[in-house]
Write a protein that holds these residues in place. Structure first.
Motif, mmCIF file in Angstrom:
data_model
loop_
_atom_site.group_PDB
_atom_site.id
_atom_site.type_symbol
_atom_site.label_atom_id
_atom_site.label_comp_id
_atom_site.label_asym_id
_atom_site.label_seq_id
_atom_site.Cartn_x
_atom_site.Cartn_y
_atom_site.Cartn_z
ATOM 1 N N ARG A 42 0.838 -1.213 0.000
ATOM 2 C CA ARG A 42 0.000 0.000 0.000
ATOM 3 C C ARG A 42 0.871 1.260 0.000
ATOM 4 N NH1 ARG A 42 -4.680 -0.943 4.612
ATOM 5 N NH2 ARG A 42 -6.050 -2.336 3.414
ATOM 6 N N SER A 43 1.916 1.236 0.820
ATOM 7 C CA SER A 43 2.765 2.430 0.933
ATOM 8 C C SER A 43 3.514 2.704 -0.366
ATOM 9 C CB SER A 43 3.754 2.274 2.096
ATOM 10 O OG SER A 43 4.766 1.323 1.806
ATOM 11 N N HIS A 46 0.813 4.070 -2.772
ATOM 12 C CA HIS A 46 0.059 5.195 -2.203
ATOM 13 C C HIS A 46 -1.442 4.976 -2.317
ATOM 14 C CE1 HIS A 46 4.019 6.993 -2.499
ATOM 15 N NE2 HIS A 46 3.974 6.907 -3.822
ATOM 16 N N ASN A 48 -4.407 3.025 0.058
ATOM 17 C CA ASN A 48 -4.766 2.256 1.253
ATOM 18 C C ASN A 48 -5.961 1.340 1.033
ATOM 19 O OD1 ASN A 48 -2.695 3.213 2.835
ATOM 20 N ND2 ASN A 48 -3.918 4.807 3.819
ATOM 21 N N LEU A 166 2.760 2.468 8.261
ATOM 22 C CA LEU A 166 2.910 2.402 6.803
ATOM 23 C C LEU A 166 1.643 2.867 6.094
ATOM 24 C CD1 LEU A 166 4.839 -0.958 6.335
ATOM 25 C CD2 LEU A 166 5.593 1.292 5.529
ATOM 26 N N GLN A 167 0.558 2.976 6.849
ATOM 27 C CA GLN A 167 -0.703 3.467 6.300
ATOM 28 C C GLN A 167 -1.051 4.839 6.859
ATOM 29 O OE1 GLN A 167 -3.618 -0.078 5.854
ATOM 30 N NE2 GLN A 167 -2.214 -0.704 7.453
ATOM 31 N N SER A 168 -0.061 5.528 7.382
ATOM 32 C CA SER A 168 -0.277 6.854 7.951
ATOM 33 C C SER A 168 -0.768 7.830 6.877
ATOM 34 C CB SER A 168 1.039 7.373 8.547
ATOM 35 O OG SER A 168 0.954 8.754 8.834
ATOM 36 N N SER A 171 2.158 11.360 4.133
ATOM 37 C CA SER A 171 2.845 10.713 3.012
ATOM 38 C C SER A 171 4.360 10.703 3.191
ATOM 39 C CB SER A 171 2.473 11.409 1.694
ATOM 40 O OG SER A 171 2.877 12.766 1.710
ATOM 41 N N ARG A 174 5.162 7.816 5.489
ATOM 42 C CA ARG A 174 5.039 6.534 4.774
ATOM 43 C C ARG A 174 6.261 6.285 3.893
ATOM 44 N NH1 ARG A 174 -0.120 8.409 3.306
ATOM 45 N NH2 ARG A 174 0.582 8.489 1.120
ATOM 46 N N THR A 175 6.643 7.315 3.136
ATOM 47 C CA THR A 175 7.771 7.174 2.219
ATOM 48 C C THR A 175 9.062 6.897 2.975
ATOM 49 O OG1 THR A 175 6.758 8.632 0.580
ATOM 50 C CG2 THR A 175 9.148 8.324 0.454
ATOM 51 N N HIS A 178 8.942 3.247 4.470
ATOM 52 C CA HIS A 178 9.145 2.120 3.554
ATOM 53 C C HIS A 178 10.543 2.155 2.953
ATOM 54 C CE1 HIS A 178 7.564 4.281 -0.251
ATOM 55 N NE2 HIS A 178 8.697 3.739 -0.654
#
Length: 211
Positions: A42-43, A46, A48, A166-168, A171, A174-175, A178
């Motif tokens: 998902r991350s 982009h 979810n 990772l689903q925050s 952005s 998340r980046t 990961h």
């Protein structure tokens, strides 16, 4: 000659280290910790809305398994993750087909014409305690108050907590997260689920000088 993986007599390209244990999850089995792989994918794309529920690696058709191996031999990024997600969703729908465009893009990474001796070669990743490769992940974990223990080449952490971040909606977070995970994988570290790990326990079981 490109190093190959021998799986039940079938040769596949080696997976890119950036996928880490997520590649094993996608290619060989589906464990109760699939949500971490789901969140990682998902991350990367982009999005979810993607779910892995109902996916079973054993249900991959031979064509899908070949394509998945080819994609997993590439570094994880938005494009490769999108193809992985497409394969997962087809398996969920019990659709054995593959996308012609994806096969055209990644199919040349498959090389089934390996010499027999390739099956006998074994690669052993030498894991060094490279603190610099750990630093981005450890710094983020400290910022997010996630306990982490580093034991030899394993990084123990709550995969539930990791998946949540990772689903925050942030952005940048998340980046960064990961990318830090990919850095761990590429350095030879393996993420290992440790539910309910506390900061105190993490300090007790971590290698000296790492935490």
């Amino acid at each position: 000659m490109t190093e190959s993986k021998n799986v039940n007599g079938h040769y596949y390209p080696q997976f890119d280290t950036g996928w880490g244990s997520f590649a094993e999850e996608l290619f060989h089995y589906t464990s109760r910790y699939y949500f971490a792989t789901e969140a990682f994918l998902r991350s990367l794309v982009h999005d979810n809305s993607f779910v892995m529920s109902g996916y079973k690696a054993a249900r991959l058709s031979s064509e899908q398994r070949d394509l998945l191996a080819a994609v997993l031999s590439c570094a994880p990024d938005e494009a490769s993750a999108a193809v992985v997600i497409s394969i997962v969703e087809k398996v969920q729908r019990k659709d054995p087909s593959i996308d012609a465009e994806a096969l055209e893009q990644y199919g040349d990474r498959l090389n089934c014409e390996h010499q027999n001796e390739a099956a006998d070669r074994r690669t052993h990743a030498t894991v060094q305690q490279d603190v610099s490769s750990l630093d981005p992940f450890l710094n983020l974990a400290e910022r997010l108050q996630i306990p982490v223990a580093v034991c030899d080449h394993h990084v123990d952490v709550s995969l539930h907590a990791l998946a949540e971040h990772l689903q925050s909606p942030n952005s940048a977070l998340r980046t960064n997260l990961h990318n830090a995970i990919i850095g761990l994988h590429s350095a030879g570290y393996v993420l290992r689920n440790h539910p309910n790990l506390t900061h105190s326990e993490a300090r007790d079981i971590s290698d000296d000088g790492v935490i």
